[in-house]
Design a protein around this motif. Structure first.
Motif, PDB file in Angstrom:
ATOM      1  N   PRO A  45       0.817  -1.215   0.000  1.00 37.63           N
ATOM      2  CA  PRO A  45       0.000   0.000   0.000  1.00 37.63           C
ATOM      3  C   PRO A  45       0.852   1.268   0.000  1.00 37.63           C
ATOM      4  CG  PRO A  45       0.041  -0.937   2.197  1.00 37.63           C
ATOM      5  CD  PRO A  45       0.798  -1.883   1.309  1.00 37.63           C
ATOM      6  N   GLN A  46       0.274   2.334  -0.525  1.00 37.48           N
ATOM      7  CA  GLN A  46       0.875   3.657  -0.487  1.00 37.48           C
ATOM      8  C   GLN A  46       0.368   4.357   0.771  1.00 37.48           C
ATOM      9  OE1 GLN A  46       2.847   5.582  -3.141  1.00 37.48           O
ATOM     10  NE2 GLN A  46       3.429   3.436  -3.158  1.00 37.48           N
ATOM     11  N   GLU A  47       1.217   5.132   1.402  1.00 38.48           N
ATOM     12  CA  GLU A  47       0.844   5.801   2.647  1.00 38.48           C
ATOM     13  C   GLU A  47       0.885   7.310   2.478  1.00 38.48           C
ATOM     14  OE1 GLU A  47       2.702   6.336   7.104  1.00 38.48           O
ATOM     15  OE2 GLU A  47       2.824   4.370   6.167  1.00 38.48           O
ATOM     16  N   ILE A  48      -0.182   7.954   2.933  1.00 41.25           N
ATOM     17  CA  ILE A  48      -0.231   9.416   3.008  1.00 41.25           C
ATOM     18  C   ILE A  48      -0.378   9.763   4.483  1.00 41.25           C
ATOM     19  CG2 ILE A  48      -1.500  11.505   2.412  1.00 41.25           C
ATOM     20  CD1 ILE A  48      -2.461  10.078  -0.108  1.00 41.25           C
ATOM     21  N   GLY A  49       0.518  10.587   4.989  1.00 41.17           N
ATOM     22  CA  GLY A  49       0.478  10.968   6.397  1.00 41.17           C
ATOM     23  C   GLY A  49       0.269  12.457   6.554  1.00 41.17           C
ATOM     24  N   LEU A  50      -0.617  12.809   7.461  1.00 47.31           N
ATOM     25  CA  LEU A  50      -0.892  14.214   7.754  1.00 47.31           C
ATOM     26  C   LEU A  50      -0.639  14.492   9.228  1.00 47.31           C
ATOM     27  CD1 LEU A  50      -4.316  14.603   5.914  1.00 47.31           C
ATOM     28  CD2 LEU A  50      -2.070  15.250   5.065  1.00 47.31           C
ATOM     29  N   GLN A  51      -0.013  15.635   9.486  1.00 44.85           N
ATOM     30  CA  GLN A  51       0.148  16.108  10.856  1.00 44.85           C
ATOM     31  C   GLN A  51      -0.493  17.481  10.933  1.00 44.85           C
ATOM     32  OE1 GLN A  51       4.134  16.326  12.432  1.00 44.85           O
ATOM     33  NE2 GLN A  51       3.447  17.339  14.302  1.00 44.85           N
ATOM     34  N   PHE A  52      -1.433  17.627  11.842  1.00 44.81           N
ATOM     35  CA  PHE A  52      -2.093  18.908  12.049  1.00 44.81           C
ATOM     36  C   PHE A  52      -1.263  19.739  13.024  1.00 44.81           C
ATOM     37  CE2 PHE A  52      -5.379  15.706  11.176  1.00 44.81           C
ATOM     38  CZ  PHE A  52      -5.874  16.213   9.989  1.00 44.81           C
ATOM     39  N   ASP A  53      -1.303  21.050  12.860  1.00 43.74           N
ATOM     40  CA  ASP A  53      -0.532  21.946  13.736  1.00 43.74           C
ATOM     41  C   ASP A  53      -0.918  21.783  15.197  1.00 43.74           C
ATOM     42  OD1 ASP A  53       0.922  23.033  11.644  1.00 43.74           O
ATOM     43  OD2 ASP A  53      -0.519  24.647  11.308  1.00 43.74           O
ATOM     44  N   VAL A  54      -2.190  21.612  15.435  1.00 46.16           N
ATOM     45  CA  VAL A  54      -2.726  21.419  16.787  1.00 46.16           C
ATOM     46  C   VAL A  54      -3.695  20.243  16.729  1.00 46.16           C
ATOM     47  CG1 VAL A  54      -2.494  23.845  17.441  1.00 46.16           C
ATOM     48  CG2 VAL A  54      -4.613  23.061  16.399  1.00 46.16           C
ATOM     49  N   PRO A  55      -3.989  19.632  17.857  1.00 46.75           N
ATOM     50  CA  PRO A  55      -4.988  18.560  17.842  1.00 46.75           C
ATOM     51  C   PRO A  55      -6.331  19.070  17.295  1.00 46.75           C
ATOM     52  CG  PRO A  55      -3.784  18.527  19.896  1.00 46.75           C
ATOM     53  CD  PRO A  55      -3.373  19.778  19.182  1.00 46.75           C
ATOM     54  N   VAL A  56      -6.976  18.236  16.501  1.00 44.32           N
ATOM     55  CA  VAL A  56      -8.251  18.592  15.872  1.00 44.32           C
ATOM     56  C   VAL A  56      -9.302  17.545  16.218  1.00 44.32           C
ATOM     57  CG1 VAL A  56      -7.164  19.821  13.955  1.00 44.32           C
ATOM     58  CG2 VAL A  56      -7.699  17.387  13.720  1.00 44.32           C
ATOM     59  N   LEU A 107      -9.034   3.119  12.443  1.00 42.33           N
ATOM     60  CA  LEU A 107     -10.446   3.482  12.475  1.00 42.33           C
ATOM     61  C   LEU A 107     -11.285   2.508  11.656  1.00 42.33           C
ATOM     62  CD1 LEU A 107     -10.352   7.359  12.032  1.00 42.33           C
ATOM     63  CD2 LEU A 107     -10.521   6.039  14.140  1.00 42.33           C
ATOM     64  N   GLY A 108     -10.695   1.985  10.589  1.00 44.09           N
ATOM     65  CA  GLY A 108     -11.415   1.071   9.706  1.00 44.09           C
ATOM     66  C   GLY A 108     -10.983   1.262   8.268  1.00 44.09           C
ATOM     67  N   TYR A 109     -11.801   0.752   7.362  1.00 44.53           N
ATOM     68  CA  TYR A 109     -11.463   0.854   5.945  1.00 44.53           C
ATOM     69  C   TYR A 109     -12.723   1.098   5.133  1.00 44.53           C
ATOM     70  CZ  TYR A 109     -13.280  -3.811   4.986  1.00 44.53           C
ATOM     71  OH  TYR A 109     -14.104  -4.894   4.848  1.00 44.53           O
ATOM     72  N   LEU A 110     -12.524   1.525   3.896  1.00 41.41           N
ATOM     73  CA  LEU A 110     -13.624   1.652   2.953  1.00 41.41           C
ATOM     74  C   LEU A 110     -13.175   1.065   1.628  1.00 41.41           C
ATOM     75  CD1 LEU A 110     -13.443   4.923   1.222  1.00 41.41           C
ATOM     76  CD2 LEU A 110     -12.762   5.044   3.596  1.00 41.41           C
ATOM     77  N   SER A 111     -14.119   0.524   0.885  1.00 38.99           N
ATOM     78  CA  SER A 111     -13.848  -0.069  -0.421  1.00 38.99           C
ATOM     79  C   SER A 111     -14.443   0.817  -1.499  1.00 38.99           C
ATOM     80  CB  SER A 111     -14.467  -1.464  -0.515  1.00 38.99           C
ATOM     81  OG  SER A 111     -13.924  -2.309   0.458  1.00 38.99           O
ATOM     82  N   ARG A 161      -3.276   8.894   9.177  1.00 34.37           N
ATOM     83  CA  ARG A 161      -2.571   8.024   8.232  1.00 34.37           C
ATOM     84  C   ARG A 161      -3.607   7.410   7.299  1.00 34.37           C
ATOM     85  NH1 ARG A 161       0.786   3.449  10.878  1.00 34.37           N
ATOM     86  NH2 ARG A 161       2.337   5.098  11.005  1.00 34.37           N
ATOM     87  N   VAL A 162      -3.356   7.533   5.996  1.00 37.44           N
ATOM     88  CA  VAL A 162      -4.235   6.966   4.981  1.00 37.44           C
ATOM     89  C   VAL A 162      -3.417   5.953   4.188  1.00 37.44           C
ATOM     90  CG1 VAL A 162      -5.679   7.467   2.973  1.00 37.44           C
ATOM     91  CG2 VAL A 162      -5.491   9.150   4.818  1.00 37.44           C
ATOM     92  N   LEU A 163      -3.857   4.683   4.195  1.00 36.26           N
ATOM     93  CA  LEU A 163      -3.204   3.643   3.401  1.00 36.26           C
ATOM     94  C   LEU A 163      -4.070   3.332   2.201  1.00 36.26           C
ATOM     95  CD1 LEU A 163      -1.830   1.009   5.962  1.00 36.26           C
ATOM     96  CD2 LEU A 163      -0.604   2.811   4.768  1.00 36.26           C
ATOM     97  N   LEU A 164      -3.497   3.492   1.015  1.00 33.20           N
ATOM     98  CA  LEU A 164      -4.203   3.204  -0.230  1.00 33.20           C
ATOM     99  C   LEU A 164      -3.668   1.884  -0.785  1.00 33.20           C
ATOM    100  CD1 LEU A 164      -3.566   6.763  -0.882  1.00 33.20           C
ATOM    101  CD2 LEU A 164      -5.853   5.966  -1.401  1.00 33.20           C
ATOM    102  N   HIS A 165      -4.558   0.937  -0.954  1.00 34.55           N
ATOM    103  CA  HIS A 165      -4.172  -0.380  -1.447  1.00 34.55           C
ATOM    104  C   HIS A 165      -4.205  -0.406  -2.973  1.00 34.55           C
ATOM    105  CE1 HIS A 165      -3.980  -2.516   2.454  1.00 34.55           C
ATOM    106  NE2 HIS A 165      -4.693  -1.460   2.825  1.00 34.55           N
ATOM    107  N   LYS A 166      -3.778  -1.529  -3.530  1.00 32.76           N
ATOM    108  CA  LYS A 166      -3.624  -1.622  -4.993  1.00 32.76           C
ATOM    109  C   LYS A 166      -4.879  -1.179  -5.729  1.00 32.76           C
ATOM    110  CE  LYS A 166      -5.181  -6.353  -5.258  1.00 32.76           C
ATOM    111  NZ  LYS A 166      -4.932  -7.709  -5.659  1.00 32.76           N
ATOM    112  N   CYS A 167      -4.698  -0.778  -6.961  1.00 31.37           N
ATOM    113  CA  CYS A 167      -5.789  -0.255  -7.787  1.00 31.37           C
ATOM    114  C   CYS A 167      -6.567  -1.396  -8.433  1.00 31.37           C
ATOM    115  CB  CYS A 167      -5.250   0.657  -8.870  1.00 31.37           C
ATOM    116  SG  CYS A 167      -4.595   2.196  -8.232  1.00 31.37           S
TER     117      CYS A 167
END
Length: 104
Positions: free
Chosen positions: A11-22, A63-67, A94-100
């Motif tokens: 999987p490809q990973e996209i990571g986000l960090q917010f400046d403050v907790p949201v 948190l879970g996944y979506l298809s 963290r967002v994991l994107l699985h194969k297309c």
């Protein structure tokens, strides 16, 4: 938008960090009409000590996944919007994107 490199590893990973907790309530994904991930997994983290927090050391909770639909019924003409309703405090996402899906 974002797209992975050709012939990348999954999987490809996209990571986000917010400046403050949201407080996340909703996350939306709009997929391309032919470049469609089979599955997207979501993880969040809330550090106990925000001054020492880094993405690499964060303890993520799944948190879970979506298809996503393969889109072959529309002959790859339609995009798909997915809305995920969450109710979580986080400083990291963290967002994991699985194969297309394979386009036929």
């Amino acid at each position: 938008g974002w797209q992975s490199a050709r012939f990348c590893e999954f999987p490809q990973e996209i990571g986000l960090q917010f400046d403050v907790p949201v407080h996340l309530r909703q996350i939306q994904f709009l997929s391309h009409q032919s470049k469609i991930a089979t599955k997207i997994e979501l993880f969040t983290a809330m550090p106990t000590d925000a001054s020492q927090a880094t993405y690499e050391t964060a303890q993520f909770t799944r948190l879970g996944y979506l298809s996503l639909n393969s889109n072959d019924r529309s002959q790859f003409q339609a995009r798909e919007l997915k809305s995920v309703y969450v109710d979580v405090n986080a400083q990291f996402l963290r967002v994991l994107l699985h194969k297309c899906h394979i386009n036929k």
